[in-house]
Scaffold this motif. Structure first.
Motif, short mmCIF file in Angstrom:
data_model
loop_
_atom_site.label_atom_id
_atom_site.label_comp_id
_atom_site.label_asym_id
_atom_site.label_seq_id
_atom_site.Cartn_x
_atom_site.Cartn_y
_atom_site.Cartn_z
N MET A 91 19.54 -1.62 -35.40
CA MET A 91 20.71 -1.93 -34.62
C MET A 91 22.01 -1.09 -35.18
SD MET A 91 22.39 -3.19 -32.29
CE MET A 91 21.27 -4.49 -31.47
N ILE B 174 12.86 -5.39 -36.04
CA ILE B 174 14.22 -5.19 -35.68
C ILE B 174 15.13 -5.29 -36.93
CG2 ILE B 174 16.13 -5.96 -34.09
CD1 ILE B 174 13.07 -5.51 -32.83
N LEU C 20 17.51 -5.81 -25.64
CA LEU C 20 16.67 -5.82 -26.95
C LEU C 20 15.05 -6.37 -26.63
CD1 LEU C 20 18.92 -7.24 -29.61
CD2 LEU C 20 17.79 -4.87 -29.69
N ARG D 196 27.88 -6.25 -41.66
CA ARG D 196 28.06 -5.77 -40.21
C ARG D 196 29.38 -5.47 -39.84
NH1 ARG D 196 29.46 -10.18 -37.42
NH2 ARG D 196 28.70 -12.34 -38.07
N LYS E 57 26.38 3.29 -41.06
CA LYS E 57 25.59 3.18 -39.56
C LYS E 57 24.87 4.68 -39.34
CE LYS E 57 24.89 -1.33 -38.50
NZ LYS E 57 23.75 -1.72 -38.43
N GLN F 160 24.87 0.11 -30.06
CA GLN F 160 25.72 -0.87 -29.29
C GLN F 160 26.84 -1.29 -29.46
OE1 GLN F 160 23.69 -5.08 -28.34
NE2 GLN F 160 24.45 -5.48 -30.30
N SER G 136 22.66 -8.54 -24.46
CA SER G 136 22.44 -7.77 -25.74
C SER G 136 20.71 -8.33 -26.00
CB SER G 136 23.25 -8.33 -26.88
OG SER G 136 22.50 -7.72 -28.13
N ILE H 276 19.60 2.18 -31.67
CA ILE H 276 20.24 1.43 -30.82
C ILE H 276 21.78 1.60 -30.97
CG2 ILE H 276 20.56 -0.55 -29.50
CD1 ILE H 276 17.99 -1.60 -30.46
N PHE I 106 18.48 -5.83 -38.38
CA PHE I 106 19.88 -6.30 -38.25
C PHE I 106 20.56 -6.71 -39.96
CE2 PHE I 106 18.55 -8.63 -34.11
CZ PHE I 106 18.93 -7.53 -33.36
N THR J 50 25.66 1.33 -33.90
CA THR J 50 26.88 0.97 -33.13
C THR J 50 27.55 2.27 -32.33
OG1 THR J 50 29.19 0.65 -33.52
CG2 THR J 50 27.99 1.30 -35.34
N GLN K 289 23.77 0.92 -25.98
CA GLN K 289 23.59 -0.28 -25.28
C GLN K 289 24.99 -1.03 -25.16
OE1 GLN K 289 19.96 -2.58 -26.65
NE2 GLN K 289 21.27 -4.07 -27.24
#
Length: 406
Positions: free
Chosen positions: A143, A96, A280, A102, A187, A210, A276, A208, A98, A145, A298
């Motif tokens: 992850m 995953i 996941l 961010r 992203k 999100q 969330s 994803i 992340f 957006t 998501q």
């Protein structure tokens, strides 16, 4: 349920830590990498986690006490061989991703912050691609957006490609995207780089998209009805790092006016931290076919910025007996005040996903949790006044030297 080895890049973060708790409780083997830079970057703009964070060693120990085994190392995935060597050692089933800077406001402060964001985010994803390119059995979940798309005047599909027609000819091309910040563009570049890697090497990917996440707790942080303090995740509430719900919730707790950019008609798809993590977990347990590139939108609820402020004001009045004012301020972002917004959402419901938390209810627990740390929040020196001029790309106070020194 089949247990998996899951590697979480950015495990020390808001969603990363919450996901680690969930997977550990479900019996999965949890591994993590984090360079802890978010702890520094939040303080750079005068903020910090609303809840005090344990040290890495303390986090490992309390995880082992309440959840189970964990392997959490401090390192930087943009450095050569860090990811390749760790992945080769643990041989995860899923990764995953992340581990990125961010936030949009932080990326827009000035030239140096933009360059850092581009370097960190894109280079980290390229390192990940090369670390797994010969292992299509590893499921990579990136992850991203919903902000990658901007606010297009079309329904946002759950697909990497869309049919494009021009002068009587047609072909399948990547879905058009037009991001609204340097962060969001990284992203987009991540998605395109992963799409290319999928086409060339058959890497198995879930991309994803999100929406903004809100909330201060998940069920995995609780012992009965009480929160285990050491299991809390970080919560950012400043103007650079906090999402709109968490940010205005702390303003309400402190008796400050809630801030709405422009007219407040900007609409996005939101999701609670609990939902969330649930989503996941489902995506990890239900990977795409080997060599497939899967896109998932998501989010759970569509809200305007103005509506969120009203909900927070209502809950504050009910809980604490006073109603915070709502101030409409000049929007520092380059975005439409009102717009069409209709993303598709099919994959998660088809996998059996059901929403558990709703914003109008969750606001009460957010406000209650933050109120317990009211005195700590008062001491954040500048989080209420981060003045980023997106159009000119500068910030009134540039402390980027702190990051470079560390």
């Amino acid at each position: 349920m089949e247990t998996k080895k899951v590697l979480i890049l950015g495990i020390d973060g808001y969603i990363g830590w919450a996901l680690a708790l969930r997977l550990g409780k479900k019996g999965h083997e949890v591994y993590g990498i984090d360079n802890l830079i978010t702890r520094v970057q939040a303080m750079e703009v005068g903020g910090d986690s609303a809840f005090p964070l344990p040290s890495v060693e303390e986090r490992r120990n309390i995880f082992k006490e309440y959840i189970g085994p964990i392997d959490f190392i401090v390192n930087d995935i943009t450095k050569p061989y860090v990811l390749r060597d760790y992945i080769s050692k643990i041989k995860p089933d899923a990764i995953i991703h992340f581990a990125e800077q961010r936030t949009a406001p932080y990326s827009m402060i000035d030239e140096e912050h933009a360059i850092y964001t581009m370097h960190n985010n894109i280079e980290g994803t390229i390192r990940l691609i090369y670390a797994v390119k010969d292992n299509p059995e590893i499921h990579v979940l990136k992850m991203g957006t919903m902000g990658e798309y901007g606010t297009p005047n079309y329904d946002i599909p759950e697909s990497p490609y869309v049919k494009f027609e021009y002068k009587g000819k047609s072909d399948m091309v990547p879905v058009p995207k037009f991001a609204g910040s340097w962060y969001h563009w990284t992203k987009v570049h991540d998605s395109h780089n992963l799409l290319f890697a999928n086409k060339v090497w058959g890497i198995t990917i879930t991309d994803i998209n999100q929406g903004p996440v809100y909330g201060t707790r998940t069920t995995d942080m609780l012992d009965g009805d009480s929160i285990i303090e050491g299991l809390r995740t970080r919560i950012d509430v400043d103007e650079a790092w906090g999402t709109v719900v968490n940010r205005n919730a702390v303003r309400a707790v402190l008796g400050l006016p809630l801030l709405v950019y422009g007219k407040g008609g900007q609409t996005r798809g939101f999701i609670s931290l609990e939902d969330s993590v649930n989503a996941l977990e489902i995506l990890i347990n239900n990977p795409p076919k080997e060599g497939e590139f899967r896109v998932v939108n998501q989010f759970m609820e569509l809200y305007s910025v103005e509506k969120i402020a009203t909900l927070i004001a209502d809950a504050t009045e009910e809980l604490f007996g006073y109603r915070p004012k709502i101030h409409y301020v000049r929007n520092p972002r380059i975005e439409k005040e009102e717009h069409y917004y209709n993303p598709e959402r099919k994959i998660l419901p088809d996998l059996g996903y059901k929403q558990k938390r709703f914003l109008k209810d969750e606001i009460y627990s957010i406000l209650t949790d933050l109120y317990q740390y009211k005195d700590r929040l008062k001491n954040f020196s500048e989080w209420t006044n981060v003045k980023t001029d997106w159009k000119n790309g500068r910030n009134d106070k540039n402390r980027f030297d702190l990051i470079k020194e560390l």
